[in-house]
Structures are given as structure tokens and as C-alpha cells.
Design a protein around this motif. Structure first.
Motif, PDB file in Angstrom:
ATOM      1  N   MET A 656      -1.294   1.506   1.038  1.00  0.00           N
ATOM      2  CA  MET A 656      -1.164   0.286   1.816  1.00  0.00           C
ATOM      3  C   MET A 656      -0.967  -0.864   0.820  1.00  0.00           C
ATOM      4  N   ASP A 679       9.108  -1.972  10.137  1.00  0.00           N
ATOM      5  CA  ASP A 679       8.168  -3.094  10.265  1.00  0.00           C
ATOM      6  C   ASP A 679       7.369  -3.102  11.561  1.00  0.00           C
ATOM      7  N   ASP A 680       7.965  -2.671  12.687  1.00  0.00           N
ATOM      8  CA  ASP A 680       7.213  -2.754  13.938  1.00  0.00           C
ATOM      9  C   ASP A 680       6.266  -1.557  14.134  1.00  0.00           C
ATOM     10  N   GLU A 682       3.669  -1.237  12.025  1.00  0.00           N
ATOM     11  CA  GLU A 682       2.654  -1.642  11.054  1.00  0.00           C
ATOM     12  C   GLU A 682       1.300  -1.031  11.357  1.00  0.00           C
ATOM     13  N   GLU A 683       0.951  -0.922  12.629  1.00  0.00           N
ATOM     14  CA  GLU A 683      -0.352  -0.344  12.977  1.00  0.00           C
ATOM     15  C   GLU A 683      -0.402   1.141  12.621  1.00  0.00           C
ATOM     16  N   ALA A 685       1.329   2.519  10.281  1.00  0.00           N
ATOM     17  CA  ALA A 685       1.270   2.547   8.811  1.00  0.00           C
ATOM     18  C   ALA A 685      -0.161   2.311   8.334  1.00  0.00           C
ATOM     19  N   ARG A 686      -0.862   1.401   8.982  1.00  0.00           N
ATOM     20  CA  ARG A 686      -2.243   1.108   8.591  1.00  0.00           C
ATOM     21  C   ARG A 686      -3.137   2.325   8.817  1.00  0.00           C
ATOM     22  N   SER A 691       2.640   1.843   3.744  1.00  0.00           N
ATOM     23  CA  SER A 691       3.208   0.492   3.826  1.00  0.00           C
ATOM     24  C   SER A 691       4.463   0.490   4.690  1.00  0.00           C
ATOM     25  N   THR A 692       4.734  -0.652   5.294  1.00  0.00           N
ATOM     26  CA  THR A 692       6.011  -0.852   5.967  1.00  0.00           C
ATOM     27  C   THR A 692       7.028  -1.363   4.945  1.00  0.00           C
ATOM     28  N   SER A 694       8.748  -4.246   4.941  1.00  0.00           N
ATOM     29  CA  SER A 694       8.520  -5.644   4.555  1.00  0.00           C
ATOM     30  C   SER A 694       7.257  -5.808   3.718  1.00  0.00           C
ATOM     31  N   GLN A 695       6.246  -4.988   3.983  1.00  0.00           N
ATOM     32  CA  GLN A 695       5.039  -5.053   3.149  1.00  0.00           C
ATOM     33  C   GLN A 695       5.352  -4.646   1.714  1.00  0.00           C
TER      34      GLN A 695
END
Length: 778
Positions: A656, A679-680, A682-683, A685-686, A691-692, A694-695
Motif C-alpha cells: 500500500m 483508481d475506483d 481503492e477499497e 486495493a486497501r 496500491s492503485t 494513482s496512489q
């Protein structure tokens, strides 16, 4: 049978014969209904136990043997046997699941795996395969082979978590045959005086003969009433009538087919040849039996053994001239079968040949068959085999039978095999090469130019980069991506592995997922791959998830075989040590191939000095990252410079967003960062501690990295991930398998995006539609 009965009914509309006819018609309908009941409805597809029970007594009408991997260019040697209701796998080297995925071989109905050795060449694909079939819903698999398979699986528990899959290991050296309603598999044990504790297995497989057709007239004469008893007789089972009379299936059916046998033979070295010759009588009895016909011998033996005079003599002495042979691992097997990797490489090559060089495997194929195109050089139709058979039949009749057999053996051995070479055992059709994997470069390129607007964008790109990318870069480091996918390999993205050429004759590897060595062979070609392996001096393993280190054993074994001057420096979590020690102690010696240094030892004190200086590296440092226990990021400071400063290269591993990684990679020249999710998500990924996109880009900005390369994409992004706006991508590159870049190349990478996104417009549009559906669902 029905048509004559119907005709008879019209001619004789009344009387006793009509009664008999109507009775037979009712019986025919009953048999058809029983057969229909044996065809599994769609609802059973997700209930394998119900399906297995329903079909347990049915002899299959279709039995095919399919070459998954022929042992060429880093591909495994693996054979898949499939019937109407069951699947069996023989040997499972690294890359087996990737080939199965590419060629749409369904592993979800796999029930039994047979391995000839417990060394990595035969079992290296088991960890990845086990995880894949577990996700596909398989709950039980039998694993047959030499001793220690159970302890090997147990030693993998740290990084292969099997929650729902039970792998039952069976020690086949005890000589107990496996038997089900389809076939009998008899293990044959080979032993060596030099290595008595390492038995090798061959397998003799006998198909259960299919019962002959049901004779309805005989059934009537025997007093069998319409109903389920007919189905049992048809499947070869004897039945007892209500009156107590026993009706034998053989008395009311046509003669059964001759049972077919096929054999898997593995002789790893000359040490085992005497043991094979000692089994001669068993194979002779099989070949001379009137009850069975040996249709095929599949050889897992290495080429130096299959070419040995004593080995050839054994084959011609113990098998008839009508037995066909498939030689896996042969020098004539020149194509790995990974056609999808070539396909995407040919397409990307149009954008920037320097970034996306064609795989050397393709060039070697072209050289091996200069008179043919690639698409023809790998394909051999059944017609070609018929011509060969006619040529064999025209052998001079004055020659001795033995001489003919030698010539026929030589002709058979001169055939090469690739993925999807098939042998039809029932109905018996023999060798089928029509579906063999092959390369068709013209088609791959034509696909892209059929996309509206792509040709114009490609022309524009080529004019913009003609001067800047014309001269091949000779600077170091060169970053070569061998695997850019996450979790499991798919046909275009292998799992994590990045090769760093730190100096002219020095390489280091970041992570070593399954099939890494094969990727090196296919990218560089056989000769150059040997040089790379000898010049490879260090391997870094970021953490102990299987997709980041399961290719390490094969890499160590291959490098050991080449006899390097010094062992490999292995930087990895110390928790890898029990697994490596187990393999060294129980399977084959690898301890001399590496020197282990724990990643944690570099947290406080970076590694520097002579050992890394010969790699062109000034220092190596690590940090803990946010993924799983004992997961690390790494930073290299190289001796080479860019714009007057030492080049700093940082790799995230899996993580992350992580402040410690930002601090470790401060002012990096290049950051290589995982970007598993769009990117959408993100949850998600968490939850999965990834990581996404953009992260990952933001991580690069936070550490003030000059360039960021994104990798480790979820396998849902097989071609191109869903990217943010092009303004965010000015200093960001996305990695593909077999992509090579130097530091100065990265300033030009953003120019590729318009043509790249156009080339895969249909694919990226599909990703957008999926995203919209997720939004609507929320």
C-alpha cells in the motif's frame, strides 16, 4: 438398429413379429433415455462430487491426450489426458498453469496428477496450479509420485495457502496401481545405484475397453424388460432379472473394442538405464498381449538419453512398429507454446522496437525452418503424417524387419512437438496436429491496423521518435521486465520478475516469480540466455508470496548446471530459509548455488563493498513496506550516473502507499512501483494491501522521483490498465512483459500513449464499461 425395425413395422402391421418389434422400439427409447440421463445437465457443472458419482460407472466415449508443454525454450513438459468426465495431468513443471490458461485447457475438473520425479522439473508448477484449481472450485486432487511429495507440500504451506483444496499424496513407489472406471495406471519404479533414495516413476496406462453396442433382439430373447436394466447392460454391467435370472452383458452386446494402452517413460540419466532394461519383460508382455494394444509412448526422458543406443534398442525391442512415440524435451521441439506473448510483442514492437524487441525465440524458429513462414514451420497436419506413413510403408521389402523398425523409429523421433499436439485414443484417430500452437505475425499486426485511427497515430509516433530512438542505448542500468502481472500468470503477463542490467556483464533480479528462467530463454534466445544466467550475480526477493519467488529453485538449478565461478547473492526474507533447506536436504542439492543475506539486515546498514561493486552498484538499502509480514522495498544506488548524479533505482515490491518507502526512495532516478488496481477499486486495493495506479504515481511524486514505472497489474488488465489523464502520465511508464528501457528512454515513453491506447481501444473501452457497471451497482 432402429431403421430396420421401423421398416419391418410398416411391412408387418400385425401379428407376433409386430409385438416383438414394438417391444424393441420401446427398449430403444429406454436405452436412449438412459443415455440421455447419463449426460450431465448444466446444473451439475458446479457440483463435481454429484457429477463424479453420477458418471462413476460410465465408460467415456472420448479420450484424448494433449501435450500442454513440450519442454522447449523454458516451457514445462506436461501432458493432459481428458475424457468426457475426468481429467488427469502427467507432470507439472513451471508454467503449466499458464499454458493451460492460454490454450483454454479446463483445469476445474482435474482429479489426478501423476509425477515421474519429485524434482522441480516435474513439480515446479504445483504451487501455482494448486492455487488456481482451488479458485476454480476443485476440492480434492490425488497426487501420485515418489516419496516426500507430502512433506514438499507441507513445506510450501507458508506461501501456498490451501484452505479449500485437499491434495492427497500417494506414494506410487509402493507399486499399487490407480484404478477408476476409465483407466488403470500402473507405476513402474526405476532406481539407480548412485542415487538409491531418488526413485523415478514411469506409468503404464490401460484404458477400460468400451462395451460393444447393445443387441436389442438378444435382450428380448433373454427376457430383459424395458427400463434401467438396459442401461446397465449397455455399460457392461451384468444384471439380475426379477425372476432371478442373471443376464451377462457380454451375451447381449456386440464384441467390445480392443483396450488401448499408453506409456509414460522417464529416464533422467544413464544411471537409471539399467533399471529400465530390467523392466523389459513387463513391457514385452504389454506389447504382446492380445487384450490390449500399445498405441503411444510419451518420453519425458532428456534428449541425451532418448538418443542413446541402448535406449533406442529398448524401444524397438519392447514396442511394435505400430506404436507411436512423442518425445518431449527433444531438441526438435523448438516452440514453447506461449503464442500470446509473441502476439502482444509483435504489436507493441510497432510502437517502439527499442522498448519492445521481438522475442529471440521467434528468430530462432525462423532460422530453424528458413523455407517456411513461422505460421507453417510449427504446423504439421494429419495429411503430412499420412505421407510419412506411406513413405515408411515403401521401405525395401528385402530389408530385415529389424532394419525397418530402426528406420521407422528414426522417422518418428525426427518429429518435433509443441503445445496442443494431440493424440486421440477414443475414438481411435491417432496423432492430430491441426490445433498445434503456432505463430502468425502477419495476423497480429493486421489486427492493430484494423483499428480506426491507429495507422495514422502510429505514423505520427514514428515521425516524432525517429531521431530520438534511432540509436540503440548502450548506457546502464537497463531495466528488463520479465513478469508484470500479479497473483497468477495469464497468457500475456507473467508474475513478478524484473531483470536489471547494472553493467555490461552484470545482472541483478528483482523478484523471481514462476517461469522466470523460461522468460529469460524466450526473450534472449538459448545462447544469450546462458550468458545472462552466468552474469546474473544477485537476486532480491521482496516477500514470500508465491508469485514473487516460486521461480527461484529453477533459476538456482540452471545456474548451478552452468558451473558459475561464484554463488548467487540471494537477498530475501530470512523466513525463506526452511523451504530452501528442505529442498536441498530432501530433493536435490542447491545449497552451494547461493549465499543468503536477510533483507532485514539491510534496514540499518546498507550493503556496500566489493560484493556489490562488481555489480556496478555502490550500495543497497531496504525498508519494510505495508503488505504482509516480512515484506520489503529496496533501493539501489549505482556507480553509473545520469545528469551528473549517481543513478538511484527504487523498487516497491508489493505494498500500500508507504511513508518508509518514500523516505527510502527519496530523489530516485527511477521508481518501479506496483499498481495492482485501477483508481475506483481503492477499497479493494486497501483490503488486499496493494496500491492503485494513482496512489503509485503519487508515491513517485512524494519521493521526487524523476520517472515512475508501474507494474504488477491485476490480471484483469491483461493488455493495458485503465489509466488516469495523460497529463498525469508525463513522467510515468507502464510496464509490459519483455519491455526494456534505459533511463534516458523514459523521457520519451509518454509519446507512446495515443497510439498505444488506440491500438487497444476495444479492450480499454471494455474496462470503462465494467467501471460504469460497478458505479451503477453501488
Amino acid at each position: 438398429m432402429w431403421l430396420p425395425m421401423l421398416k419391418l413395422q410398416r411391412i408387418v402391421p400385425h401379428g407376433p413379429l409386430r409385438s416383438l418389434t414394438n417391444h424393441c422400439i420401446r427398449m430403444s427409447s429406454t436405452v436412449s433415455t438412459a443415455a440421455a440421463e447419463q449426460t450431465p445437465p448444466a446444473k451439475y457443472e458446479r457440483q463435481p462430487n454429484v457429477l463424479r458419482k453420477k458418471l462413476s460407472s460410465v465408460v467415456p466415449g472420448s479420450v484424448n491426450l494433449q501435450v500442454l508443454g513440450a519442454g522447449a525454450n523454458g516451457a514445462p513438459s506436461a501432458v493432459y489426458l481428458f475424457t468426457d468426465q475426468s481429467r488427469y495431468l502427467f507432470n507439472c513443471g513451471e508454467g503449466t498453469q499458464r499454458l493451460a490458461h492460454e490454450h483454454k485447457t479446463r483445469l476445474s475438473r482435474l482429479e489426478q496428477i501423476f509425477v515421474t520425479r519429485n524434482t522441480w522439473t516435474a513439480v515446479g508448477g504445483l504451487p501455482g496450479l494448486a492455487l488456481t484449481i482451488q479458485d476454480a472450485g476443485v476440492r480434492n486432487v490425488g497426487l501420485h509420485g515418489p516419496p516426500h511429495l507430502d512433506t514438499m507440500l507441507q513445506s510450501m504451506r507458508r506461501f501456498v495457502v490451501l484452505k479449500n483444496l485437499q491434495m492427497q499424496t500417494i506414494d506410487s513407489t509402493l507399486g499399487v496401481p490407480f484404478e477408476d472406471s476409465i483407466l488403470t495406471v500402473q507405476p513402474v519404479v526405476l532406481r539407480s545405484e548412485q542415487q538409491p533414495l531418488q526413485p523415478i516413476l514411469s506409468y503404464i496406462c490401460k484404458l477400460k475397453p468400451r462395451p460393444g453396442a447393445l443387441n436389442l433382439v438378444k435382450c428380448v430373447e433373454a427376457g430383459v424388460p424395458p427400463g434401467p436394466l438396459l442401461g446397465q447392460l449397455k455399460n457392461g454391467q451384468d444384471v439380475t432379472l426379477p425372476c432371478g435370472t442373471v443376464v451377462h452383458s457380454v451375451d447381449v452386446t456386440e464384441p467390445a473394442e480392443t483396450a488401448l494402452s499408453f506409456v509414460f517413460i522417464d529416464v533422467p540419466s544413464l544411471d537409471y538405464l539399467e533399471s529400465l532394461k530390467a523392466q523389459s519383460e513387463q513391457y514385452k508382455q504389454l506389447a504382446n498381449s492380445e487384450l490390449t494394444e500399445v498405441a503411444l509412448v510419451v518420453h519425458f526422458s532428456p534428449p541425451e538419453l532418448t538418443a542413446h543406443a541402448e535406449y533406442l534398442d529398448f524401444m524397438q525391442t519392447n514396442f511394435s512398429a505400430g506404436t507411436q512415440h512423442i518425445y518431449l524435451n527433444s531438441h526438435l521441439n523448438r516452440f514453447s507454446g506461449y503464442a500470446a506473448a509473441h502476439r502482444i510483442q509483435y504489436q507493441l514492437h510497432q510502437l517502439a522496437p527499442r522498448f519492445f524487441p521481438l522475442l529471440a525465440e521467434a528468430a530462432e524458429l525462423q532460422l530453424s525452418c528458413p523455407s517456411n513462414t513461422l505460421s507453417h514451420s510449427l504446423k504439421k497436419t494429419k495429411l503430412d503424417n499420412d505421407v510419412e506413413e506411406q513413405r515408411e510403408n515403401k521401405l525395401n521389402e528385402s530389408e530385415s524387419v529389424n532394419a525397418k523398425e530402426v528406420k521407422q523409429q528414426q522417422v518418428r523421433q525426427q518429429q518435433g512437438f509443441v503445445s496442443m499436439s494431440s493424440f486421440h485414443l477414443r475414438p481411435k484417430k491417432g496423432l492430430d496436429r491441426t490445433l498445434e500452437s503456432k505463430l502468425t505475425p502477419e495476423e497480429y499486426i493486421k489486427e492493430t491496423h484494423a483499428v480506426p485511427g491507429f495507422s495514422e497515430l502510429l505514423t505520427q509516433l514514428q515521425s516524432e521518435t525517429a531521431e530520438t530512438l534511432k540509436i540503440e542505448s548502450k548506457s546502464y542500468p537497463r531495466i528488463i521486465f520479465l513478469g508484470t502481472g500479479s497473483c497468477i500468470p495469464n497468457k500475456t503477463r507473467n508474475v513478478s520478475s524484473i531483470l536489471i542490467q547494472t553493467a555490461a556483464e552484470a545482472f541483478m533480479l528483482f523478484d523471481c516469480g514462476e517461469g522466470t528462467h523460461g522468460q529469460i530463454v524466450r526473450l534472449f534466445g538459448r545462447e544469450r540466455a546462458r550468458e545472462v544466467m552466468l552474469q546474473l550475480q544477485a537476486v532480491y526477493v521482496s516477500h514470500l508470496h508465491a508469485d514473487h519467488h516460486i521461480g527461484l529453485i529453477a533459476l538456482l538449478r540452471e545456474r548451478q548446471r552452468l558451473e558459475p565461478t561464484s554463488p548467487l547473492l540471494l537477498l530475501a526474507p530470512r523466513q525463506i530459509e526452511p523451504w530452501l533447506n528442505f529442498y536441498n536436504r530432501q530433493i536435490e542439492p542447491i545449497a552451494d548455488a547461493y549465499t543468503l543475506m536477510g533483507n532485514g539486515e539491510l534496514l540499518e546498514q546498507p550493503l556496500a563493498g566489493e560484493r556489490v561493486e562488481q555489480l556496478g552498484i555502490a550500495s543497497i538499502a531496504t525498508c519494510l513496506v505495508r503488505h504482509c509480514p516480512h515484506a520489503f522495498g529496496i533501493s539501489l544506488t549505482l556507480q553509473a550516473q545520469h545528469e551528473g548524479e549517481p543513478i538511484k533505482l527504487t523498487y516497491s515490491g508489493d505494498t500500500m502507499p508507504c511513508a518508509d518507502l518514500v523516505e527510502l526512495g527519496r530523489n530516485s532516478t527511477v521508481l518501479i512501483h506496483e499498481a495492482t488496481m485501477e483508481d475506483d477499486l481503492e477499497e479493494e486495493a486497501r483490503i488486499k494491501t496493494h496500491s492503485t495506479i494513482s496512489q503509485a504515481i503519487q508515491q513517485g511524486r512524494d519521493m521526487q522521483a524523476k520517472h515512475t514505472i508501474l507494474t504488477h497489474f491485476s490480471q484483469r488488465y491483461a493488455k493495458c490498465p485503465r489509466l488516469p489523464s495523460t497529463e498525469d502520465m508525463q513522467h510515468v511508464a507502464i510496464a509490459f512483459d519483455n519491455m526494456q528501457v534505459a533511463v534516458e528512454d523514459l523521457q520519451h515513453y509518454h509519446k507512446l500513449y495515443p497510439a498505444l491506447l488506440a491500438m487497444y481501444a476495444e479492450y480499454t473501452e471494455e474496462l470503462e464499461q465494467r467501471a460504469v457497471k460497478r458505479e451503477l451497482k453501488l
